[in-house]
Design a protein around this motif. Structure first.
Motif, PDB file in Angstrom:
ATOM      1  N   ARG A   2       5.866 -12.176 -10.433  1.00 57.81           N
ATOM      2  CA  ARG A   2       4.780 -11.010 -11.128  1.00 57.81           C
ATOM      3  C   ARG A   2       6.128 -10.312 -12.024  1.00 57.81           C
ATOM      4  O   ARG A   2       6.720 -10.008 -11.822  1.00 57.81           O
ATOM      5  CB  ARG A   2       4.908 -10.027 -10.027  1.00 57.81           C
ATOM      6  N   THR A   3       5.428  -9.974 -13.356  1.00 56.65           N
ATOM      7  CA  THR A   3       6.258  -9.763 -14.421  1.00 56.65           C
ATOM      8  C   THR A   3       6.058  -8.765 -15.281  1.00 56.65           C
ATOM      9  O   THR A   3       4.854  -8.409 -15.165  1.00 56.65           O
ATOM     10  CB  THR A   3       6.901 -11.290 -15.208  1.00 56.65           C
ATOM     11  N   PHE A   4       6.882  -8.191 -15.762  1.00 55.31           N
ATOM     12  CA  PHE A   4       6.322  -7.307 -17.105  1.00 55.31           C
ATOM     13  C   PHE A   4       7.447  -7.269 -17.870  1.00 55.31           C
ATOM     14  O   PHE A   4       8.741  -7.315 -17.891  1.00 55.31           O
ATOM     15  CB  PHE A   4       5.822  -5.772 -16.576  1.00 55.31           C
ATOM     16  N   VAL A   5       7.123  -6.741 -19.108  1.00 53.47           N
ATOM     17  CA  VAL A   5       8.740  -6.339 -19.569  1.00 53.47           C
ATOM     18  C   VAL A   5       8.032  -4.443 -20.463  1.00 53.47           C
ATOM     19  O   VAL A   5       7.429  -4.321 -20.251  1.00 53.47           O
ATOM     20  CB  VAL A   5       8.031  -6.663 -21.464  1.00 53.47           C
ATOM     21  N   ALA A   6       9.746  -4.304 -20.146  1.00 51.63           N
ATOM     22  CA  ALA A   6       9.771  -2.283 -19.719  1.00 51.63           C
ATOM     23  C   ALA A   6      10.895  -2.487 -20.205  1.00 51.63           C
ATOM     24  O   ALA A   6      12.042  -3.239 -20.070  1.00 51.63           O
ATOM     25  CB  ALA A   6       9.943  -2.357 -18.526  1.00 51.63           C
ATOM     26  N   ASP A  33      10.461   6.106  -6.772  1.00 54.79           N
ATOM     27  CA  ASP A  33      12.385   6.371  -7.147  1.00 54.79           C
ATOM     28  C   ASP A  33      12.815   6.169  -8.641  1.00 54.79           C
ATOM     29  O   ASP A  33      12.106   5.594  -9.686  1.00 54.79           O
ATOM     30  CB  ASP A  33      13.031   5.082  -5.751  1.00 54.79           C
ATOM     31  N   VAL A  34      13.549   7.590  -8.796  1.00 52.95           N
ATOM     32  CA  VAL A  34      14.040   7.218 -10.115  1.00 52.95           C
ATOM     33  C   VAL A  34      14.540   6.322 -10.202  1.00 52.95           C
ATOM     34  O   VAL A  34      14.573   6.729 -11.526  1.00 52.95           O
ATOM     35  CB  VAL A  34      14.233   8.336 -10.017  1.00 52.95           C
ATOM     36  N   GLU A  35      15.485   5.362  -9.655  1.00 52.44           N
ATOM     37  CA  GLU A  35      15.808   4.361 -10.095  1.00 52.44           C
ATOM     38  C   GLU A  35      15.552   3.473 -10.599  1.00 52.44           C
ATOM     39  O   GLU A  35      15.403   2.237 -11.170  1.00 52.44           O
ATOM     40  CB  GLU A  35      16.898   3.928  -8.883  1.00 52.44           C
ATOM     41  N   GLN A  36      13.732   3.127  -9.672  1.00 51.27           N
ATOM     42  CA  GLN A  36      12.649   2.769 -11.086  1.00 51.27           C
ATOM     43  C   GLN A  36      11.711   3.089 -11.831  1.00 51.27           C
ATOM     44  O   GLN A  36      11.448   2.621 -12.557  1.00 51.27           O
ATOM     45  CB  GLN A  36      11.784   1.659  -9.674  1.00 51.27           C
ATOM     46  N   LEU A  37      12.384   4.190 -12.569  1.00 47.85           N
ATOM     47  CA  LEU A  37      11.423   4.492 -13.425  1.00 47.85           C
ATOM     48  C   LEU A  37      11.511   3.885 -14.787  1.00 47.85           C
ATOM     49  O   LEU A  37      12.909   3.587 -15.423  1.00 47.85           O
ATOM     50  CB  LEU A  37      11.869   5.942 -13.604  1.00 47.85           C
ATOM     51  N   THR A 125       5.280   6.152 -15.418  1.00 47.99           N
ATOM     52  CA  THR A 125       4.834   6.838 -14.380  1.00 47.99           C
ATOM     53  C   THR A 125       5.620   6.740 -13.264  1.00 47.99           C
ATOM     54  O   THR A 125       6.715   6.813 -12.254  1.00 47.99           O
ATOM     55  CB  THR A 125       3.946   5.374 -13.057  1.00 47.99           C
ATOM     56  N   VAL A 126       5.616   8.460 -12.795  1.00 48.12           N
ATOM     57  CA  VAL A 126       6.226   8.959 -11.357  1.00 48.12           C
ATOM     58  C   VAL A 126       5.688   9.479 -10.530  1.00 48.12           C
ATOM     59  O   VAL A 126       6.350   9.894  -9.128  1.00 48.12           O
ATOM     60  CB  VAL A 126       6.988  11.061 -12.707  1.00 48.12           C
ATOM     61  N   PHE A 127       4.453   9.382 -10.089  1.00 49.68           N
ATOM     62  CA  PHE A 127       3.410   9.243  -8.695  1.00 49.68           C
ATOM     63  C   PHE A 127       2.611   8.437  -9.086  1.00 49.68           C
ATOM     64  O   PHE A 127       1.546   7.802  -9.382  1.00 49.68           O
ATOM     65  CB  PHE A 127       3.029  10.289  -8.278  1.00 49.68           C
ATOM     66  N   ARG A 128       2.551   7.599  -7.887  1.00 48.55           N
ATOM     67  CA  ARG A 128       1.229   7.400  -7.424  1.00 48.55           C
ATOM     68  C   ARG A 128       0.124   7.039  -6.518  1.00 48.55           C
ATOM     69  O   ARG A 128       0.766   7.762  -5.291  1.00 48.55           O
ATOM     70  CB  ARG A 128       1.182   5.514  -7.130  1.00 48.55           C
ATOM     71  N   ASN A 166       7.192  -1.552   1.571  1.00 52.38           N
ATOM     72  CA  ASN A 166       7.982  -0.086   1.681  1.00 52.38           C
ATOM     73  C   ASN A 166       7.307  -0.175  -0.707  1.00 52.38           C
ATOM     74  O   ASN A 166       8.983   1.109  -1.254  1.00 52.38           O
ATOM     75  CB  ASN A 166       9.087   0.064   1.296  1.00 52.38           C
ATOM     76  N   GLY A 167       6.576  -0.523  -0.880  1.00 55.11           N
ATOM     77  CA  GLY A 167       6.838  -0.497  -2.714  1.00 55.11           C
ATOM     78  C   GLY A 167       6.706  -1.210  -2.999  1.00 55.11           C
ATOM     79  O   GLY A 167       7.927  -2.499  -2.490  1.00 55.11           O
ATOM     80  N   PRO A 168       6.859  -1.560  -4.379  1.00 49.50           N
ATOM     81  CA  PRO A 168       7.756  -2.793  -5.064  1.00 49.50           C
ATOM     82  C   PRO A 168       9.032  -3.125  -5.622  1.00 49.50           C
ATOM     83  O   PRO A 168      10.010  -1.793  -5.421  1.00 49.50           O
ATOM     84  CB  PRO A 168       6.708  -2.537  -6.897  1.00 49.50           C
TER      85      PRO A 168
END
Length: 180
Positions: A2-6, A33-37, A125-128, A166-168
């Motif tokens: 599963r992939t994306f460009v970011a 998590d701010v490390e995943q923003l 995205t900062v909240f789901r 626990n999330g992605p």
């Protein structure tokens, strides 16, 4: 995979400002998590190793110059009365530069059959929000003019996303640096 460009958020001051926002926004939602923003320039979904290789080669052909964006403003998708996501936006010029970069990504990936399902809107995205929490318009309006700081955009990344309970978990596959 599963992939994306970011584009990742790497400025620690920006991350701290976002962390404070997440702590102070009183809603029943899971903060990211701010490390995943990041900004998702294009979500690719499940692709094979072979296609991932072609994606990497295509992304390496993209030329762009470094630029900065000001992270500011907040909102919700689809709307604050029925939120699924709380996001942070950008200044006008930074947003336009991100849209241009997203178009470059889409143009090089289109020949591989990877077509974006919706137009790119510059946001992180900062909240789901999984369950119905009701109208959060008042809470968001208090933060409407929030300014989270300046982020330099100097690379794009192809990222892998592993979904866990626990999330992605995101990991880098390839990085394309801005032209110096």
């Amino acid at each position: 995979m599963r992939t994306f460009v970011a584009i990742e958020i790497s400025n620690d001051d920006v991350k701290n400002a976002i962390k404070n926002f997440q702590k102070n926004l009183k809603i029943d939602a899971k903060s990211i998590d701010v490390e995943q923003l990041h900004f998702t320039l294009q979500f690719l979904g499940e692709i094979s190793e072979e296609l991932a290789q072609k994606v990497m080669e295509s992304l390496q052909t993209i030329k762009f110059s470094e630029f900065t964006i000001n992270l500011k403003g907040v909102g919700a998708f689809p709307k604050p009365r029925f939120p699924r996501v709380v996001w942070i936006g950008t200044d006008k010029e930074g947003g336009e530069n991100l849209i241009e970069l997203a178009k470059k990504v889409q143009n090089v990936l289109k020949p591989l059959g990877l077509i974006s399902d919706k137009p790119f809107k510059p946001h992180i995205t900062v909240f789901r929000i999984k369950k119905k929490i009701g109208d959060i318009t008042k809470e968001l309006n208090k933060q409407r003019l929030a300014d989270f700081g300046i982020q330099k955009i100097s690379s794009i990344k192809l990222k892998k996303s592993e979904l866990t309970s626990n999330g992605p978990i995101y990991s880098d596959i390839e990085e394309v640096a801005a032209v110096k």
